[in-house]
Design an enzyme around this catalytic site. Structure first.
Site, short mmCIF file in Angstrom:
data_model
loop_
_atom_site.label_atom_id
_atom_site.label_comp_id
_atom_site.label_asym_id
_atom_site.label_seq_id
_atom_site.Cartn_x
_atom_site.Cartn_y
_atom_site.Cartn_z
N GLY A 222 0.83 -1.21 0.00
CA GLY A 222 0.00 0.00 0.00
C GLY A 222 0.86 1.25 0.00
N ASN A 223 0.25 2.38 0.27
CA ASN A 223 1.03 3.62 0.39
C ASN A 223 0.36 4.56 1.39
OD1 ASN A 223 -0.82 5.48 -1.11
ND2 ASN A 223 -0.42 4.00 -2.74
N HIS A 224 1.00 5.70 1.64
CA HIS A 224 0.55 6.58 2.72
C HIS A 224 -0.56 7.55 2.34
CE1 HIS A 224 3.45 5.27 5.59
NE2 HIS A 224 4.47 5.51 4.78
N SER A 225 -1.12 7.43 1.14
CA SER A 225 -2.16 8.39 0.75
C SER A 225 -3.36 8.32 1.71
CB SER A 225 -2.62 8.09 -0.68
OG SER A 225 -3.80 8.82 -0.94
N ALA A 290 -3.46 7.75 -5.31
CA ALA A 290 -2.07 7.29 -5.38
C ALA A 290 -2.14 5.81 -5.72
CB ALA A 290 -1.38 7.52 -4.04
#
Ligand code: CTP
Length: 414
Positions: A222-225, A290
């Site tokens: 995943g990512n921090h968005s 993102a």
């Protein structure tokens, strides 16, 4: 947010009038002074006693009470905002034609403040060409219309026409308060600072949040968005009257803002499918998600056990949604993408404009203070396919969203 604001709540004859009780309660709780005016027909649906108790003010119905003439001009001048919720088809038609046979309509005609209406009616009435023409007409007079919702109706049928829920109406009002604050130093507003509804009748598609690419049943990439920027964009579009499809990745945020339909997705693949299905109906699309650039080639059916000191995951490129929409964009559709860069932002933004066939690329640089994931501000530069390059100050994300929507709308109506 509503502290010290003076609001006239108009209630008309619709089954949704029961929701006006909750609205009064929420407004008073948030610090607003509320005066309620009801039409004679509304009395069949909700009692003046309940409304006066909740609003802590007498409820007004008639132009004349006992021997006293009620001064509708003073009422209209007292208010910072007039909210008519629910708005019936009957009162709507009267507002469109200037008919004035009760106190609510007299106050509406003399109101010097912004007027915001939340219609409520059965689907067939809602869809009738005369209702739609009347809505268009009152919009052209500078009034703001809160979109209706789809759902169960008083007739027992399921369809479009339900009044927005009180919580959603409060969010909408709050957005208008904020925007009026930006455009005017004066009180909540006057008719000349009414919010533009120039996207009514238009559809917009927005992506927001991160994507999660499954590795096995319990893990993902995943990512921090946070999804904040995309949600702010969806709201900015809905404020201006657009019907918004928000394709939202696994963000902890949500929205009940009127006019926004949320489609929840998890992975880049699901987001791609949801966008391709919706884009043909969109006038404007803003890709703020993102999206993962790579996802695992295979998702393990069972949880991967730790065996060695290292683990190699094979990844494959995901489909680029923005580029896919760019490839099938019709003349007249406006497409906006983002570029989040840590270095050489300008070069990358310009190349994304071309490779993805976007009309605008919004660059936010991780090198800038006050820009990036999870925070409430952003600092952007907008690049246009016409060669324009517009740097903006650091601002709250909601205001940044309005700047982006402003640029996109200029292209839409160019
Ligand atoms: N985007 C998309 N689909 C993807 C990847 C990105 O729609 N699979 C969109 C994003 O929502 C954003 C823009 O494309 O609007 C970002 O472009 P992208 O090329 O993904 O940026 P980076 O990942 O930073 O690209 P690069 O690896 O080239 O730096």
């Amino acid at each position: 947010m509503f502290q010290g604001k003076k609001i006239i709540l108009g209630v008309t004859g619709s089954i949704a009038a029961y929701k006006s009780l909750m609205l009064v309660r929420l407004l008073v709780k948030e610090g607003a002074s509320v005066k309620v005016i009801i039409t004679p027909a509304a009395r069949d649906f909700v009692t003046p006693l309940s409304l006066s108790t909740l609003s802590r003010n007498p409820v007004l119905t008639d132009l004349v009470r006992d021997d006293n003439w009620i001064n509708h001009v003073d009422l209209g001048r007292w208010a910072d905002c007039m909210l008519i919720a629910p708005l019936s088809a009957n009162t709507l038609a009267k507002m469109a034609t200037g008919l004035c046979d009760n106190l609510l309509l007299a106050t509406y005609l003399s109101a010097a403040c912004p007027v915001i209406v939340a219609p409520a009616m059965d689907e067939d009435m809602w869809r009738h060409p005369s209702t739609q023409a009347n809505l268009e007409r009152i919009r052209s007079y500078g009034n703001t219309v809160i979109p209706v919702e789809k759902g169960e109706l008083a007739s027992g049928l399921n369809g479009e026409g339900r009044m927005a829920e009180p919580g959603s109406i409060m969010s909408f009002l709050q957005a208008h308060l904020e925007q009026n604050k930006q455009t005017s130093d004066s009180k909540f507003g006057s008719a000349d600072v009414a919010i533009r509804q120039d996207l009514s009748g238009k559809r917009a598609l927005v992506t927001a949040g991160p994507t999660y690419e499954a590795i096995d049943p319990v893990r993902f990439i995943g990512n921090h968005s946070s999804g904040k920027m995309g949600l702010a964009l969806a709201r900015a579009l809905a404020e201006r009257g657009a019907a918004v499809d928000l394709v939202l990745g696994p963000s902890s945020l949500d929205t009940d803002f009127p006019g926004i339909t949320v489609k929840r997705v998890q992975s880049a693949g699901e987001m791609y499918e949801a966008c391709l299905e919706r884009f043909p109906h969109a006038d404007l699309a803003i890709m703020a998600a993102a999206v993962a650039d790579y996802s695992p080639v295979a998702v393990a059916a069972d949880k991967i056990k730790k065996n060695g000191d290292t683990l190699i995951l094979e990844l494959k490129r995901t489909k680029d949604i923005l580029a896919a929409l760019g490839a099938q964009k019709r003349p007249g559709q406006v497409l906006v993408g983002f570029a989040l860069e840590s270095a050489h932002g300008r070069d990358y933004a310009l190349s994304k404009l071309k490779t993805k066939r976007a009309d605008l690329i919004v660059l936010n640089s991780l090198a800038d203070e006050g820009a990036g994931f999870g925070i409430d501000t952003n600092k952007i530069t907008i690049f246009g396919s016409d060669g324009a390059e517009l740097p903006y100050e650091r601002k709250p994300k909601q205001q940044v969203a309005r700047d982006i929507v402003d640029r996109a709308v200029k292209i839409l109506y160019a």
